[in-house]
Design an enzyme around this catalytic site. Structure first.
Site, PDB file in Angstrom:
ATOM      1  N   VAL A 115     -45.905 -57.527 124.306  1.00  0.00           N
ATOM      2  CA  VAL A 115     -45.174 -56.258 124.356  1.00  0.00           C
ATOM      3  C   VAL A 115     -44.171 -56.287 123.213  1.00  0.00           C
ATOM      4  O   VAL A 115     -43.593 -57.328 122.915  1.00  0.00           O
ATOM      5  CB  VAL A 115     -44.470 -56.032 125.719  1.00  0.00           C
ATOM      6  CG1 VAL A 115     -45.480 -55.704 126.797  1.00  0.00           C
ATOM      7  CG2 VAL A 115     -43.623 -57.218 126.121  1.00  0.00           C
ATOM      8  N   SER A 116     -43.989 -55.152 122.548  1.00  0.00           N
ATOM      9  CA  SER A 116     -43.150 -55.142 121.348  1.00  0.00           C
ATOM     10  C   SER A 116     -41.667 -54.959 121.647  1.00  0.00           C
ATOM     11  O   SER A 116     -40.832 -55.212 120.796  1.00  0.00           O
ATOM     12  CB  SER A 116     -43.628 -54.066 120.370  1.00  0.00           C
ATOM     13  OG  SER A 116     -43.778 -52.841 121.032  1.00  0.00           O
ATOM     14  N   LYS A 117     -41.333 -54.540 122.867  1.00  0.00           N
ATOM     15  CA  LYS A 117     -39.913 -54.372 123.213  1.00  0.00           C
ATOM     16  C   LYS A 117     -39.577 -55.253 124.412  1.00  0.00           C
ATOM     17  O   LYS A 117     -40.381 -55.389 125.335  1.00  0.00           O
ATOM     18  CB  LYS A 117     -39.610 -52.908 123.539  1.00  0.00           C
ATOM     19  CG  LYS A 117     -39.744 -52.015 122.328  1.00  0.00           C
ATOM     20  CD  LYS A 117     -39.379 -50.595 122.637  1.00  0.00           C
ATOM     21  CE  LYS A 117     -39.524 -49.745 121.390  1.00  0.00           C
ATOM     22  NZ  LYS A 117     -39.718 -48.345 121.670  1.00  0.00           N
ATOM     23  N   GLN A 172     -40.055 -53.873 127.915  1.00  0.00           N
ATOM     24  CA  GLN A 172     -41.399 -53.576 128.391  1.00  0.00           C
ATOM     25  C   GLN A 172     -41.927 -54.741 129.228  1.00  0.00           C
ATOM     26  O   GLN A 172     -41.529 -55.889 129.032  1.00  0.00           O
ATOM     27  CB  GLN A 172     -42.341 -53.317 127.207  1.00  0.00           C
ATOM     28  CG  GLN A 172     -42.032 -52.015 126.476  1.00  0.00           C
ATOM     29  CD  GLN A 172     -42.925 -51.832 125.261  1.00  0.00           C
ATOM     30  OE1 GLN A 172     -43.213 -52.775 124.539  1.00  0.00           O
ATOM     31  NE2 GLN A 172     -43.349 -50.611 125.031  1.00  0.00           N
TER      32      GLN A 172
END
Length: 196
Positions: free
Chosen positions: A10-12, A15
């Site tokens: 997940v990039s954040k 998330q």
């Protein structure tokens, strides 16, 4: 013995990768490596590196989507080629064409790889020709600098007052690298005028 190895990302930070993990485990994956808050364009993600280290010839790397391992087509193809050279297959849960465990999947991937490389080469060639044409017309290619003459003058003044590059960048509302480049250019030009 070959293993099914999963990778999720997940990039954040906020998330949650649980849905990706659940899908991978439902597909038979026992070991899942998960990166939190990491960009797919960064190759040295901690869990991605651990996953690569864990994979052995004959293993299959399973992902929900190919964009979990790579942020661009070129990077994805390069990664799959590197895995293939190590004897590792790759399978995407949501992209049935990405399955190098089957002859058809390998063939389709080869075709996709050829067209992706052709696209990259064509873009590079068009960019080169466009820049050459612009130079022939007396124009210089590339984006205009955010460092206007006014900002450069202000940066020089603030530096003379012994402010840091980070402080100057914050005051001017630009990146520190833009300030550094502009000040280095000012220094180079000053040096050139002083030199005999």
């Amino acid at each position: 013995m070959s293993n099914l190895v999963g990778y999720a990302r997940v990039s954040k930070r906020e998330q949650n990768p649980e849905a990706q993990e659940a899908e991978l485990r439902a597909a038979g994956v026992e070991r899942v490596f998960v990166d939190h808050g990491e960009s797919s364009r960064v190759k040295d993600r901690p869990q991605w590196l651990a996953c690569l280290d864990y994979l052995r010839p004959g293993d299959t790397l399973m992902v929900r989507r190919l964009d979990r391992i790579a942020g661009s087509e070129t990077m994805a193809i390069q990664t799959i080629n590197e895995l293939h050279e190590r004897g590792v297959n790759i399978k995407s849960l949501t992209e049935p064409d990405i399955d190098t465990t089957t002859p058809m999947g390998r063939a389709l991937f080869g075709i996709v790889a050829v067209f992706a490389q052709l696209r990259v080469d064509t873009i590079r060639d068009n960019t080169r020709r466009g820049l050459a044409h612009a130079r022939a017309q007396g124009r210089v290619g590339g984006r205009p600098s955010v460092m206007t003459p006014e900002r450069i003058a202000a940066a020089v003044k603030m530096r003379a007052e012994e402010h840091s590059v980070a402080h100057i960048a914050k005051v001017l509302g630009v990146g520190a690298s833009s300030v550094s480049r502009a000040l280095a250019k000012v220094d180079d030009e000053a040096e050139a005028t002083v030199s005999p």
